[in-house]
Design a protein around this motif. Structure first.
Motif, PDB file in Angstrom:
ATOM      1  N   GLY A 155      98.863 -55.590-140.519  1.00  9.83           N
ATOM      2  CA  GLY A 155     100.266 -55.976-140.527  1.00  9.83           C
ATOM      3  C   GLY A 155     101.201 -54.836-140.200  1.00  9.83           C
ATOM      4  O   GLY A 155     102.425 -54.973-140.298  1.00  9.83           O
ATOM      5  N   VAL A 156     100.659 -53.692-139.786  1.00 17.58           N
ATOM      6  CA  VAL A 156     101.455 -52.529-139.383  1.00 17.58           C
ATOM      7  C   VAL A 156     100.757 -51.857-138.208  1.00 17.58           C
ATOM      8  O   VAL A 156      99.574 -52.089-137.941  1.00 17.58           O
ATOM      9  N   ARG A 157     101.490 -51.010-137.532  1.00 16.95           N
ATOM     10  CA  ARG A 157     100.916 -50.251-136.424  1.00 16.95           C
ATOM     11  C   ARG A 157      99.907 -49.231-136.950  1.00 16.95           C
ATOM     12  O   ARG A 157     100.150 -48.584-137.964  1.00 16.95           O
ATOM     13  N   ILE A 158      98.783 -49.098-136.255  1.00 24.00           N
ATOM     14  CA  ILE A 158      97.753 -48.120-136.626  1.00 24.00           C
ATOM     15  C   ILE A 158      97.971 -46.858-135.796  1.00 24.00           C
ATOM     16  O   ILE A 158      97.880 -46.877-134.569  1.00 24.00           O
ATOM     17  N   GLY A 159      98.278 -45.768-136.458  1.00 23.09           N
ATOM     18  CA  GLY A 159      98.483 -44.516-135.758  1.00 23.09           C
ATOM     19  C   GLY A 159      97.218 -43.683-135.707  1.00 23.09           C
ATOM     20  O   GLY A 159      96.246 -43.952-136.424  1.00 23.09           O
ATOM     21  N   VAL A 160      97.205 -42.700-134.849  1.00 22.10           N
ATOM     22  CA  VAL A 160      96.123 -41.720-134.811  1.00 22.10           C
ATOM     23  C   VAL A 160      96.725 -40.342-134.596  1.00 22.10           C
ATOM     24  O   VAL A 160      97.760 -40.196-133.949  1.00 22.10           O
ATOM     25  N   LEU A 161      96.082 -39.341-135.148  1.00 17.66           N
ATOM     26  CA  LEU A 161      96.465 -37.957-134.951  1.00 17.66           C
ATOM     27  C   LEU A 161      95.604 -37.350-133.850  1.00 17.66           C
ATOM     28  O   LEU A 161      94.441 -37.734-133.683  1.00 17.66           O
ATOM     29  N   THR A 162      96.145 -36.411-133.104  1.00 18.13           N
ATOM     30  CA  THR A 162      95.309 -35.645-132.189  1.00 18.13           C
ATOM     31  C   THR A 162      94.333 -34.817-133.022  1.00 18.13           C
ATOM     32  O   THR A 162      94.600 -34.532-134.204  1.00 18.13           O
ATOM     33  N   PRO A 163      93.198 -34.420-132.455  1.00 20.25           N
ATOM     34  CA  PRO A 163      92.260 -33.593-133.229  1.00 20.25           C
ATOM     35  C   PRO A 163      92.912 -32.338-133.793  1.00 20.25           C
ATOM     36  O   PRO A 163      92.656 -31.954-134.933  1.00 20.25           O
ATOM     37  N   ARG A 164      93.775 -31.690-133.006  1.00 21.83           N
ATOM     38  CA  ARG A 164      94.407 -30.466-133.485  1.00 21.83           C
ATOM     39  C   ARG A 164      95.365 -30.759-134.648  1.00 21.83           C
ATOM     40  O   ARG A 164      95.381 -30.036-135.642  1.00 21.83           O
ATOM     41  N   ASP A 165      96.166 -31.825-134.523  1.00 21.91           N
ATOM     42  CA  ASP A 165      97.094 -32.163-135.603  1.00 21.91           C
ATOM     43  C   ASP A 165      96.341 -32.565-136.872  1.00 21.91           C
ATOM     44  O   ASP A 165      96.763 -32.233-137.983  1.00 21.91           O
ATOM     45  N   GLU A 166      95.232 -33.280-136.695  1.00 23.73           N
ATOM     46  CA  GLU A 166      94.436 -33.674-137.856  1.00 23.73           C
ATOM     47  C   GLU A 166      93.917 -32.441-138.590  1.00 23.73           C
ATOM     48  O   GLU A 166      93.978 -32.361-139.822  1.00 23.73           O
ATOM     49  N   ALA A 167      93.425 -31.468-137.824  1.00 23.95           N
ATOM     50  CA  ALA A 167      92.919 -30.232-138.428  1.00 23.95           C
ATOM     51  C   ALA A 167      94.039 -29.457-139.115  1.00 23.95           C
ATOM     52  O   ALA A 167      93.844 -28.883-140.198  1.00 23.95           O
ATOM     53  N   ALA A 168      95.225 -29.434-138.500  1.00 21.69           N
ATOM     54  CA  ALA A 168      96.351 -28.692-139.072  1.00 21.69           C
ATOM     55  C   ALA A 168      96.836 -29.322-140.374  1.00 21.69           C
ATOM     56  O   ALA A 168      97.170 -28.620-141.334  1.00 21.69           O
ATOM     57  N   VAL A 169      96.874 -30.651-140.426  1.00 21.98           N
ATOM     58  CA  VAL A 169      97.312 -31.332-141.647  1.00 21.98           C
ATOM     59  C   VAL A 169      96.294 -31.115-142.771  1.00 21.98           C
ATOM     60  O   VAL A 169      96.667 -30.888-143.927  1.00 21.98           O
ATOM     61  N   ALA A 170      95.002 -31.170-142.439  1.00 18.03           N
ATOM     62  CA  ALA A 170      93.973 -30.920-143.450  1.00 18.03           C
ATOM     63  C   ALA A 170      94.041 -29.482-143.946  1.00 18.03           C
ATOM     64  O   ALA A 170      93.880 -29.218-145.152  1.00 18.03           O
ATOM     65  N   TYR A 171      94.290 -28.543-143.045  1.00 16.89           N
ATOM     66  CA  TYR A 171      94.455 -27.132-143.436  1.00 16.89           C
ATOM     67  C   TYR A 171      95.633 -26.985-144.406  1.00 16.89           C
ATOM     68  O   TYR A 171      95.554 -26.255-145.391  1.00 16.89           O
ATOM     69  N   HIS A 172      96.725 -27.684-144.121  1.00 16.51           N
ATOM     70  CA  HIS A 172      97.907 -27.629-144.984  1.00 16.51           C
ATOM     71  C   HIS A 172      97.552 -28.069-146.408  1.00 16.51           C
ATOM     72  O   HIS A 172      97.972 -27.440-147.391  1.00 16.51           O
ATOM     73  N   ALA A 173      96.757 -29.140-146.516  1.00 15.65           N
ATOM     74  CA  ALA A 173      96.333 -29.603-147.843  1.00 15.65           C
ATOM     75  C   ALA A 173      95.463 -28.558-148.529  1.00 15.65           C
ATOM     76  O   ALA A 173      95.613 -28.292-149.726  1.00 15.65           O
ATOM     77  N   ALA A 174      94.549 -27.961-147.771  1.00 13.26           N
ATOM     78  CA  ALA A 174      93.667 -26.950-148.350  1.00 13.26           C
ATOM     79  C   ALA A 174      94.462 -25.733-148.830  1.00 13.26           C
ATOM     80  O   ALA A 174      94.146 -25.152-149.871  1.00 13.26           O
ATOM     81  N   ARG A 175      95.487 -25.368-148.084  1.00 11.35           N
ATOM     82  CA  ARG A 175      96.326 -24.236-148.515  1.00 11.35           C
ATOM     83  C   ARG A 175      97.028 -24.571-149.819  1.00 11.35           C
ATOM     84  O   ARG A 175      97.134 -23.739-150.729  1.00 11.35           O
ATOM     85  N   ARG A 176      97.515 -25.787-149.944  1.00  7.25           N
ATOM     86  CA  ARG A 176      98.170 -26.214-151.188  1.00  7.25           C
ATOM     87  C   ARG A 176      97.193 -26.149-152.357  1.00  7.25           C
ATOM     88  O   ARG A 176      97.551 -25.733-153.463  1.00  7.25           O
ATOM     89  N   TRP A 177      95.962 -26.581-152.113  1.00  7.17           N
ATOM     90  CA  TRP A 177      94.956 -26.586-153.171  1.00  7.17           C
ATOM     91  C   TRP A 177      94.544 -25.161-153.526  1.00  7.17           C
ATOM     92  O   TRP A 177      94.439 -24.812-154.707  1.00  7.17           O
ATOM     93  N   HIS A 178      94.327 -24.336-152.523  1.00 11.91           N
ATOM     94  CA  HIS A 178      93.853 -22.969-152.740  1.00 11.91           C
ATOM     95  C   HIS A 178      94.954 -22.052-153.243  1.00 11.91           C
ATOM     96  O   HIS A 178      94.710 -21.166-154.073  1.00 11.91           O
ATOM     97  N   GLY A 179      96.198 -22.267-152.762  1.00  9.86           N
ATOM     98  CA  GLY A 179      97.299 -21.384-153.126  1.00  9.86           C
ATOM     99  C   GLY A 179      97.185 -20.043-152.432  1.00  9.86           C
ATOM    100  O   GLY A 179      96.640 -19.941-151.331  1.00  9.86           O
ATOM    101  N   HIS A 180      97.690 -19.004-153.057  1.00 12.83           N
ATOM    102  CA  HIS A 180      97.586 -17.641-152.522  1.00 12.83           C
ATOM    103  C   HIS A 180      98.133 -17.557-151.097  1.00 12.83           C
ATOM    104  O   HIS A 180      97.426 -17.202-150.152  1.00 12.83           O
ATOM    105  N   ASP A 181      99.407 -17.874-150.944  1.00 11.49           N
ATOM    106  CA  ASP A 181     100.048 -17.765-149.639  1.00 11.49           C
ATOM    107  C   ASP A 181      99.880 -16.357-149.087  1.00 11.49           C
ATOM    108  O   ASP A 181      99.850 -15.373-149.826  1.00 11.49           O
ATOM    109  N   ASP A 182      99.799 -16.283-147.792  1.00  6.87           N
ATOM    110  CA  ASP A 182      99.662 -15.034-147.036  1.00  6.87           C
ATOM    111  C   ASP A 182      98.257 -14.452-147.091  1.00  6.87           C
ATOM    112  O   ASP A 182      97.985 -13.443-146.436  1.00  6.87           O
ATOM    113  N   GLU A 183      97.338 -15.064-147.842  1.00 10.78           N
ATOM    114  CA  GLU A 183      95.948 -14.631-147.791  1.00 10.78           C
ATOM    115  C   GLU A 183      95.256 -15.353-146.640  1.00 10.78           C
ATOM    116  O   GLU A 183      95.368 -16.574-146.500  1.00 10.78           O
ATOM    117  N   PRO A 184      94.543 -14.649-145.775  1.00 11.67           N
ATOM    118  CA  PRO A 184      93.835 -15.323-144.677  1.00 11.67           C
ATOM    119  C   PRO A 184      92.886 -16.395-145.213  1.00 11.67           C
ATOM    120  O   PRO A 184      92.182 -16.175-146.199  1.00 11.67           O
TER     121      PRO A 184
END
Length: 314
Positions: free
Chosen positions: A97-126
């Motif tokens: 009942g709604v439009r199904i979106g998709v992320l590009t592979p790069r955007d999908e990886a970037a969004v997942a990385y963002h979540a991992a950074r939130r979980w891990h914390g320690h900004d500015d650490e590689p």
């Protein structure tokens, strides 16, 4: 939020008013079996269409009496990369009942990385994230909330199983061909990647961690790491089993019994190429990253949040 993947469709209702990380207050899942109904050329069969549509309808109907602000629906690589994916998205959109979106592979990886950074914390650490999906392998590195470099390759566990591991269990020749393909593509692609704190994001890697950290009579329910040496020991054993036998092993789900061998081989090549002895298991990924993105936009206005959905998804 409705996630449509190669194994299942999952609908989560997320409380955005939570003072901490927004968590699902209600969830339902239904099997899509898209991986089993995707041919070697990437085309999803008519039976695959029907099963995926039924899975989406079950999820949406189950949530029909739940008050929600917005339904965000997206397909992962199983939907995005199907050779008849545009038609598949239309069918799934009608079911949802709604439009199904998709992320590009790069955007999908970037969004997942963002979540991992939130979980891990320690900004500015590689930090480095490794994600083995059904269709792609993603490695992202950076020091901030967004990755500086993303490498994405078409070496997902389901895709490789369809392309190379045709027999069950596979023949030695099929395994050799798979290893030659990975050896010729992954190390060159990762040669310029400078790793930081390494995190594993995907279900394939989490299930491999359960398998390799378990002992006879003691299943490792929540392992903290996936170790390269233990993974290497298990790969020959997995190669001798068929998918039904693998699904009886600790941590291996029935839906991933067939693809877990390809996932294990890819994981070993990734760890070797990145010169990493282990990966820490991160429980967050794409779903949590999208929630954070939506929540960040929603702090401005609801319209901003909905605009973000249109911006993120194709």
């Amino acid at each position: 939020m409705l996630d449509i993947g190669s194994a299942a469709a999952r609908l989560d209702i997320v409380d955005l008013a939570s003072p901490r990380m927004p968590r699902a207050t209600w969830s339902v899942k239904s099997r899509t079996h898209l991986a089993e109904h995707t041919l070697a050329d990437g085309r999803v069969t008519e039976e695959g269409f029907a099963e995926a549509e039924r899975a989406v309808r079950r999820c949406v109907r189950a949530a029909a009496d739940k008050p929600v602000e917005a339904l965000i629906a997206y397909g992962t690589s199983a939907v995005r990369d199907a050779s008849n994916g545009a038609r598949l998205r239309k069918h799934l959109g009608r079911a949802a009942g709604v439009r199904i979106g998709v992320l590009t592979p790069r955007d999908e990886a970037a969004v997942a990385y963002h979540a991992a950074r939130r979980w891990h914390g320690h900004d500015d650490e590689p930090m480095t994230t490794v994600d083995i999906g059904g269709g792609t392998v993603d490695v992202a590195t950076g020091t901030g909330v967004d990755p500086r470099r993303v490498v994405t390759l078409p070496h997902g566990a389901a895709r490789l199983t369809r392309q190379f591991l045709l027999d069950d269990p596979p023949t030695p020749r099929q395994l050799d061909e798979l290893r030659r393909e990975l050896a010729g593509t992954i190390p060159p692609a990762l040669r310029r990647v400078r790793t930081g704190y390494p995190l594993a994001l995907s279900k394939v890697l989490r299930q491999l961690a359960v398998l390799t950290e378990s002992e006879p009579g003691a299943v490792a329910r929540r392992p903290q790491r996936l170790r390269r040496d233990r993974l290497a020991d298990w790969i020959p054993r997995l190669a001798e089993l068929d998918h039904q036998q693998r699904a009886k092993l600790p941590g291996i789900s029935r839906s991933r019994g067939k693809r877990i061998l390809a996932g294990a081989i890819v994981a070993e090549v990734l760890l070797d190429s990145l010169d990493l002895p282990e990966l820490e298991i991160c429980p967050w990924g794409l779903r949590q990253g999208l929630v954070y993105r939506f929540l960040e936009a929603r702090t401005r206005t609801r319209a901003d949040a909905l605009d973000l959905v249109g911006t993120l998804f194709d």
